[in-house]
Design a protein around this motif. Sequence first.
Motif, PDB file in Angstrom:
ATOM      1  N   UNK A 162      49.241  17.799  68.532  1.00 53.16           N
ATOM      2  CA  UNK A 162      50.335  16.854  68.725  1.00 53.16           C
ATOM      3  C   UNK A 162      49.895  15.587  69.452  1.00 53.16           C
ATOM      4  N   UNK A 163      48.840  15.683  70.248  1.00 48.90           N
ATOM      5  CA  UNK A 163      48.372  14.497  70.964  1.00 48.90           C
ATOM      6  C   UNK A 163      47.340  13.711  70.160  1.00 48.90           C
ATOM      7  N   UNK A 164      47.109  14.111  68.930  1.00 47.52           N
ATOM      8  CA  UNK A 164      46.131  13.425  68.089  1.00 47.52           C
ATOM      9  C   UNK A 164      46.630  12.027  67.734  1.00 47.52           C
ATOM     10  N   UNK A 165      45.742  11.063  67.815  1.00 45.36           N
ATOM     11  CA  UNK A 165      46.067   9.682  67.476  1.00 45.36           C
ATOM     12  C   UNK A 165      45.423   9.368  66.129  1.00 45.36           C
ATOM     13  N   UNK A 166      46.172   9.558  65.046  1.00 47.66           N
ATOM     14  CA  UNK A 166      45.610   9.371  63.711  1.00 47.66           C
ATOM     15  C   UNK A 166      45.333   7.903  63.418  1.00 47.66           C
ATOM     16  N   UNK A 167      46.078   6.988  64.023  1.00 47.63           N
ATOM     17  CA  UNK A 167      45.820   5.556  63.807  1.00 47.63           C
ATOM     18  C   UNK A 167      44.461   5.170  64.373  1.00 47.63           C
ATOM     19  N   UNK A 168      44.081   5.770  65.494  1.00 48.90           N
ATOM     20  CA  UNK A 168      42.765   5.494  66.068  1.00 48.90           C
ATOM     21  C   UNK A 168      41.652   6.019  65.166  1.00 48.90           C
ATOM     22  N   UNK A 169      41.858   7.201  64.590  1.00 51.81           N
ATOM     23  CA  UNK A 169      40.834   7.756  63.705  1.00 51.81           C
ATOM     24  C   UNK A 169      40.654   6.896  62.456  1.00 51.81           C
ATOM     25  N   UNK A 170      41.755   6.398  61.890  1.00 50.74           N
ATOM     26  CA  UNK A 170      41.646   5.533  60.715  1.00 50.74           C
ATOM     27  C   UNK A 170      40.959   4.221  61.062  1.00 50.74           C
TER      28      UNK A 170
ATOM     29  N   UNK B 119      51.520  11.172  70.093  1.00 54.38           N
ATOM     30  CA  UNK B 119      52.215  11.329  71.358  1.00 54.38           C
ATOM     31  C   UNK B 119      51.225  11.117  72.502  1.00 54.38           C
ATOM     32  N   UNK B 120      51.758  10.867  73.668  1.00 52.86           N
ATOM     33  CA  UNK B 120      50.927  10.660  74.830  1.00 52.86           C
ATOM     34  C   UNK B 120      50.315  11.995  75.266  1.00 52.86           C
ATOM     35  N   UNK B 121      49.003  12.029  75.452  1.00 50.05           N
ATOM     36  CA  UNK B 121      48.280  13.262  75.768  1.00 50.05           C
ATOM     37  C   UNK B 121      48.759  13.871  77.084  1.00 50.05           C
ATOM     38  N   UNK B 122      49.014  13.048  78.088  1.00 49.66           N
ATOM     39  CA  UNK B 122      49.422  13.565  79.393  1.00 49.66           C
ATOM     40  C   UNK B 122      50.775  14.257  79.311  1.00 49.66           C
ATOM     41  N   UNK B 123      51.722  13.642  78.633  1.00 48.13           N
ATOM     42  CA  UNK B 123      53.056  14.233  78.505  1.00 48.13           C
ATOM     43  C   UNK B 123      52.988  15.539  77.720  1.00 48.13           C
ATOM     44  N   UNK B 124      52.220  15.528  76.667  1.00 45.50           N
ATOM     45  CA  UNK B 124      52.142  16.724  75.822  1.00 45.50           C
ATOM     46  C   UNK B 124      51.533  17.886  76.591  1.00 45.50           C
ATOM     47  N   UNK B 125      50.410  17.637  77.265  1.00 46.66           N
ATOM     48  CA  UNK B 125      49.727  18.741  77.932  1.00 46.66           C
ATOM     49  C   UNK B 125      50.408  19.177  79.227  1.00 46.66           C
ATOM     50  N   UNK B 126      51.070  18.260  79.947  1.00 51.08           N
ATOM     51  CA  UNK B 126      51.662  18.641  81.222  1.00 51.08           C
ATOM     52  C   UNK B 126      53.116  19.109  81.119  1.00 51.08           C
ATOM     53  N   UNK B 127      53.801  18.752  80.054  1.00 55.88           N
ATOM     54  CA  UNK B 127      55.183  19.204  79.915  1.00 55.88           C
ATOM     55  C   UNK B 127      55.373  20.192  78.770  1.00 55.88           C
ATOM     56  N   UNK B 128      54.867  19.849  77.601  1.00 61.76           N
ATOM     57  CA  UNK B 128      55.105  20.693  76.437  1.00 61.76           C
ATOM     58  C   UNK B 128      54.313  22.001  76.504  1.00 61.76           C
ATOM     59  N   UNK B 129      53.063  21.948  76.926  1.00 57.69           N
ATOM     60  CA  UNK B 129      52.236  23.156  76.984  1.00 57.69           C
ATOM     61  C   UNK B 129      52.798  24.222  77.892  1.00 57.69           C
ATOM     62  N   UNK B 130      53.036  23.910  79.188  1.00 60.39           N
ATOM     63  CA  UNK B 130      53.633  24.934  80.059  1.00 60.39           C
ATOM     64  C   UNK B 130      55.040  25.346  79.632  1.00 60.39           C
ATOM     65  N   UNK B 131      55.800  24.438  79.033  1.00 60.86           N
ATOM     66  CA  UNK B 131      57.137  24.807  78.563  1.00 60.86           C
ATOM     67  C   UNK B 131      57.068  25.820  77.429  1.00 60.86           C
ATOM     68  N   UNK B 132      56.133  25.633  76.503  1.00 61.76           N
ATOM     69  CA  UNK B 132      55.969  26.601  75.412  1.00 61.76           C
ATOM     70  C   UNK B 132      55.581  27.972  75.945  1.00 61.76           C
ATOM     71  N   UNK B 133      54.688  27.989  76.941  1.00 61.43           N
ATOM     72  CA  UNK B 133      54.279  29.271  77.529  1.00 61.43           C
ATOM     73  C   UNK B 133      55.453  29.912  78.265  1.00 61.43           C
TER      74      UNK B 133
END
Length: 157
Positions: A122-130, A1-15
């Motif tokens: 969730x923002x981990x890019x496993x394709x980049x690591x491989x 997932x996109x790091x910006x979307x995850x950290x700016x929307x999902x993180x505060x929403x979970x809190x």
Amino acid sequence: MNRTVVFLLLGPSLVAIAVSMVAVAIAGPIDDAFVALCAMAAFLLTLPVSAITGLVDGYLAPTLPAPLRASLTAAIGTAIASGLVLALFAMTFSPTVPPEVMNGALCAGFLLLLPMGLCSLLSNDSAREEAVMNHLPSPLNASFTLPQPKGARHQTP
């Protein structure tokens, strides 16, 4: 997932969801205005913390594996949240912080521990690591071997 979307929307929403559940448990389902106020305040106070933590996570992403980066990002988010609560209290009321406020700051920090670690995973890019692992030279890609002293013969197990 996109790091910006995850950290700016999902993180505060979970809190905000976690804080609203605690507020409903304290005030009961009757007082909806109090629950909405608590959830909105939690979302707005978590937003800058999550943005800074997302930047740190993006900086750590190329160098650390995902599980280590997630735990480190969670710890950094906790420290930033506790520091934000203490700084806001010191600027608003008094430079000396009573122990009750210190405990509240630690609770606010620990409330962010799980969401920041989850956002990092969730923002981990496993394709980049491989792709990085596939482009490494073969001795680094296969297994780690200790350097041999000069003149020593290399033995394969």
